[in-house]
Design an enzyme around this catalytic site. Structure first.
Site, PDB file in Angstrom:
ATOM      1  N   GLN A  18       0.828  -1.196   0.000  1.00  0.00           N
ATOM      2  CA  GLN A  18       0.000   0.000   0.000  1.00  0.00           C
ATOM      3  C   GLN A  18       0.868   1.254   0.000  1.00  0.00           C
ATOM      4  O   GLN A  18       1.713   1.413   0.879  1.00  0.00           O
ATOM      5  CB  GLN A  18      -0.876  -0.041   1.259  1.00  0.00           C
ATOM      6  N   GLY A  19       0.660   2.111  -0.978  1.00  0.00           N
ATOM      7  CA  GLY A  19       1.438   3.351  -1.038  1.00  0.00           C
ATOM      8  C   GLY A  19       0.600   4.544  -0.624  1.00  0.00           C
ATOM      9  O   GLY A  19       0.125   5.306  -1.463  1.00  0.00           O
TER      10      GLY A  19
ATOM     11  N   SER B 204       1.125   6.398   2.995  1.00  0.00           N
ATOM     12  CA  SER B 204       1.914   7.334   3.809  1.00  0.00           C
ATOM     13  C   SER B 204       3.148   7.832   3.072  1.00  0.00           C
ATOM     14  O   SER B 204       3.719   7.137   2.234  1.00  0.00           O
ATOM     15  CB  SER B 204       2.363   6.657   5.098  1.00  0.00           C
TER      16      SER B 204
ATOM     17  N   GLU C  67     -12.712  -2.934   6.836  1.00  0.00           N
ATOM     18  CA  GLU C  67     -12.150  -3.886   7.782  1.00  0.00           C
ATOM     19  C   GLU C  67     -12.682  -3.709   9.196  1.00  0.00           C
ATOM     20  O   GLU C  67     -12.165  -4.267  10.141  1.00  0.00           O
ATOM     21  CB  GLU C  67     -10.620  -3.791   7.765  1.00  0.00           C
TER      22      GLU C  67
ATOM     23  N   SER D 155      -2.642   7.175  14.603  1.00  0.00           N
ATOM     24  CA  SER D 155      -1.963   7.102  15.905  1.00  0.00           C
ATOM     25  C   SER D 155      -2.969   7.310  17.043  1.00  0.00           C
ATOM     26  O   SER D 155      -4.093   7.775  16.831  1.00  0.00           O
ATOM     27  CB  SER D 155      -0.885   8.191  15.976  1.00  0.00           C
TER      28      SER D 155
ATOM     29  N   GLU E 290      -2.975   9.545  19.147  1.00  0.00           N
ATOM     30  CA  GLU E 290      -3.322  10.969  19.226  1.00  0.00           C
ATOM     31  C   GLU E 290      -4.433  11.301  18.235  1.00  0.00           C
ATOM     32  O   GLU E 290      -5.364  12.054  18.556  1.00  0.00           O
ATOM     33  CB  GLU E 290      -2.078  11.827  18.944  1.00  0.00           C
TER      34      GLU E 290
END
Lengths: 391, 361
Positions: free
Chosen positions: A130-131, A133, A247, A373, A375
């Site tokens: 998967q590209g 990030s 998912e 994340s 956060e």
């Protein structure tokens, strides 16, 4: 309120357990767990197991029948994940192809794309990575700068992707690239590229565990054919967001089932060490047990929602926070409670034969960073649930 | 698979909220906590009895509503939200003890509690050191109970005590002269604990063996009920804190815009919702006799207890200085959580229960 599984769901579970029993024979399990395996060897073993799962009809269970689907519900998919985790089988190697790209093609791709790619995703002939990030776009994914420049009918890709899971073993990559610099979300498109194309370079990135399961991918004018654009130009963001939601529920029962195994090993280890009666040890172990049960309760709640056709909103953030943060506390406790043996790496002398806690300890640091994340998850709760204002 | 309450119980929960909003607004409840000797409204408790609230877990034959532990926790969650004062959960626990005793006297008192005609509570702790799990040291000689009981909830005005003794459970009706009771004031001024000296006639409800079974059931409902109350306390604390951070301005903006406060509230939400999943799942497991019910109840109580301590404490912190004043409400909620944590199945006990239920000795 009823948290029991239906008879059909229990039947599905029993059949799967039977199947796993037959197909996870001793030599296979020993082969998987052989500490001498290098990553290539392990990848090959996992590839073989994916083919078996596919032949038995356990992949793409909720897809249209044409693509091998069998009308499975979210609950059955969750049961599948739970049993796979309970059985301690490593994840399939084409995980990203099966769980992300294939649904994207089914819902947004062309008929030609489906025919070309889905069968090879399932039988693991073509492994996908998967590209999404980039070095400058992680949590802020829409800030991505990899660009696709028109070249006649086709496109040329320039830029860099990072944290590309399975990059070093993949054959193909699905890429989000910018086709309009001025439109933050609507200027992103979804492309498919072979990794051996000219103008693409894949480098492994060494993780804190020492493994190189993910990598970086550099694009310097690599060709993305028009026929490999998924959806329309500028639809990439929408496709990526819907795909990520397919998912839902996959960790709901699976993470608690994995922890059941970990906790059993922890309890056994404590008892072998002779510290099972120490009050501080008991308290730590009991809290892990309690938190795992609470997390499973939350998982049942998510699944019950999915079963009645509601897509989980912010519960997904709760689930992510619960499992990723518990995994850190759990392995941290294990290293303390099991003592020096738990620090030994799996291939070291005297290593604990049942469980590689040292790897688990390091690996658990990733969970609170990837897939949004901790956060970001707390931001989602603050903004979308509690409706707290932005400055 | 269905997590939502069925229609009857959803209606029960909704009407409980409406009733408490109307009859027990926080302002009124605070007046009762702070000024009344009784610690609750007799009128409102009579109304609750009339509406069937004192027999939620009982069967129809027992005069109950048969909504099980799921119905009970739905009601208790609402009572927690309202910081509703009084011995509601204590009456439920007394009922659970009585229904486990196979005798006419127990049935008679059970009927009285359900009808709202009498207040009976369990008197259990013999010493300051003992927790609920400690064996009783009070003695019953066949006629009289001798001993002293500490931390008897709302005991001053009880019509009868269900006393744990070495010989089993004994029912002691209030003597004409009243109880020999000393108030025990804890940090939670909504609570009314007393110490009661017993040298009084009583009647045995259950022998030691039966008593053990009855108290096991009492402990399970206490833990589940305490966790459900804690859930409600958390919910309301988070709501109050969120409301306050939206209204309060500092540096020219609402303090709710500060990410550090947002993340604290997100964590409060997470722990509240995780508690909700745990509490209702445990209630469902008890009602459906799931084999892991003991583990799930212990997990729910331990987790919700700790979560409530965090959430209600964080609410005070988010309120800043005014959160430390008597005038503002956050402290009421923190105080209630501490009572629930200590007196309705300690966290330590739940953790031990969880280990043994999971087969880890």
């Amino acid at each position: 309120m009823d948290l029991a599984f239906t008879q059909e769901q229990e039947q599905f579970r029993n059949d799967l357990r039977q199947w796993l029993k037959q197909n996870l024979d001793r030599p296979f399990l020993e082969e998987i767990r052989d500490p001498a395996n290098d990553e290539d060897k392990l990848f090959e073993i996992r590839r073989r197991f994916q083919v078996k799962l596919n032949d038995a009809g356990y992949l793409g269970m909720d897809w249209p029948a044409e693509w091998g689907g069998r009308g499975a519900t979210a609950v059955e998919k969750a049961i599948f994940q739970e049993e796979i985790f309970r059985a301690d089988v490593p994840p399939i190697p084409n995980l990203l192809g099966v769980t992300l790209l294939a649904p994207a093609l089914i819902h947004h791709g062309s008929e030609a794309q489906r025919r070309r790619f889905i069968p090879n995703i399932l039988n693991c002939e073509e492994v996908w990575c998967q590209g999404f990030s980039e070095p400058g776009a992680g949590s802020d994914l829409a800030g991505l700068r990899t660009r696709a420049e028109p070249d006649g009918e086709d496109f040329r890709i320039y830029g860099q992707k990072v944290w590309t899971t399975f990059g070093p073993w993949a054959d193909w990559i699905f890429v989000l690239a910018r086709t309009d610099a001025d439109d933050r979300h609507g200027g992103i498109s979804f492309f498919l590229l072979p990794l051996d194309a000219e103008g693409i370079e894949v480098r492994g990135l060494r993780q804190i565990t020492g493994e190189s399961e993910f990598g970086e991918v550099f694009f310097d004018g690599a060709l993305a054919k028009r026929e490999h654009l998924v959806g329309a130009l500028g639809e990439g963001w929408r496709i990526a967001m819907t795909v990520l939601s397919y998912e839902r529920g996959s960790t709901s029962l699976a993470e608690p089932a994995r922890n059941d195994r970990f906790l059993a090993d922890l309890a056994r280890g404590i008892s072998e060490r002779g510290t099972a009666q120490r009050a501080d040890v008991r308290e730590k172990l009991a809290w892990l047990l309690v938190e795992n049960e609470v997390m499973r309760g939350n998982g049942y709640r998510t699944l019950a929602g999915l079963a009645s056709g509601r897509s989980p909103g912010p519960e997904a953030s709760i689930e992510k926070l619960l499992w990723s943060e518990l995994a850190q506390r759990q392995s941290d406790a294990a290293l303390e409670l099991l003592g020096p043996q738990a620090h030994l790496r799996a291939d070291s002398a005297h290593a604990r034969p049942t469980m590689d806690w040292s790897r688990e300890y390091l690996w658990s640091r990733a969970g609170t960073i990837y897939s949004g994340s901790s956060e970001i998850q707390r931001n989602i709760i603050a903004k979308r649930v509690l409706n707290l204002p932005t400055r | 698979m269905q997590f939502e309450l069925d229609e009857d119980r959803a209606l029960l929960k909704q009407s409980t909220r409406e009733l408490l909003d109307k009859e027990a607004p926080l302002e009124e409840s605070r007046r009762i906590m702070e000024d009344s000797d009784l610690g609750f409204s007799k009128t409102l408790y009579a109304q609750l009895a009339e509406l069937g609230y004192l027999g939620l877990t009982l069967t129809e034959a027992e005069g109950g509503a048969e909504v099980g532990c799921i119905g009970l926790v739905a009601v208790l969650e609402e009572m927690g939200r309202a910081a509703f004062p009084g011995p509601y959960l204590d009456l439920v626990l007394a009922s659970e003890a009585l229904r486990a005793c196979d005798c006419d006297l127990a049935r008679e008192w059970l009927g009285r509690i359900v009808a709202g005609d009498a207040i009976a509570v369990i008197a259990r702790r013999d010493t300051l050191q003992a927790d609920d799990a400690a064996p009783a040291s009070a003695v019953f000689d066949g006629k009289q109970v001798a001993g002293s009981k500490l931390f008897v909830p709302f005991g001053s005005h009880a019509d009868a005590l269900i006393v744990t003794t070495r010989q089993g459970l004994v029912l002691v009706p209030r003597p004409g002269t009243g109880w020999n009771a000393t108030p025990l004031e804890t940090l939670d001024h909504a609570q009314r604990f007393v110490e009661i000296q017993l040298a009084l006639p009583g009647t045995r409800l259950a022998d030691a063996e039966q008593a053990q079974r009855a108290l096991a059931r009492v402990d399970r409902v206490a833990a589940l009920g305490g966790a459900a109350l804690a859930l409600g306390l958390m919910e309301r604390s988070l709501e109050m804190a969120t409301q306050y951070t939206l209204e309060r301005e500092a540096f020219g903006v609402p303090i709710a815009t500060f990410q550090v406060l947002q993340h604290r509230q997100a964590e409060m939400f997470l722990q509240t919702e995780a508690s909700r999943a745990a509490v209702y799942r445990a209630a469902w497991a008890v009602d459906s006799n799931e084999p892991n019910a003991a583990l799930l109840v212990a997990a729910a109580k331990a987790y919700a207890g700790r979560a409530a301590r965090f959430v209600c404490g964080a609410s005070i912190q988010l309120h800043g200085g005014v959160g430390f004043t008597w005038e503002y409400d956050p402290h009421i909620f923190l105080k209630r959580t501490k009572t629930l944590e200590e007196f309705y199945g300690t966290t330590h006990q739940q953790l031990e229960n969880a280990l043994s239920a999971a087969g880890i000795a």
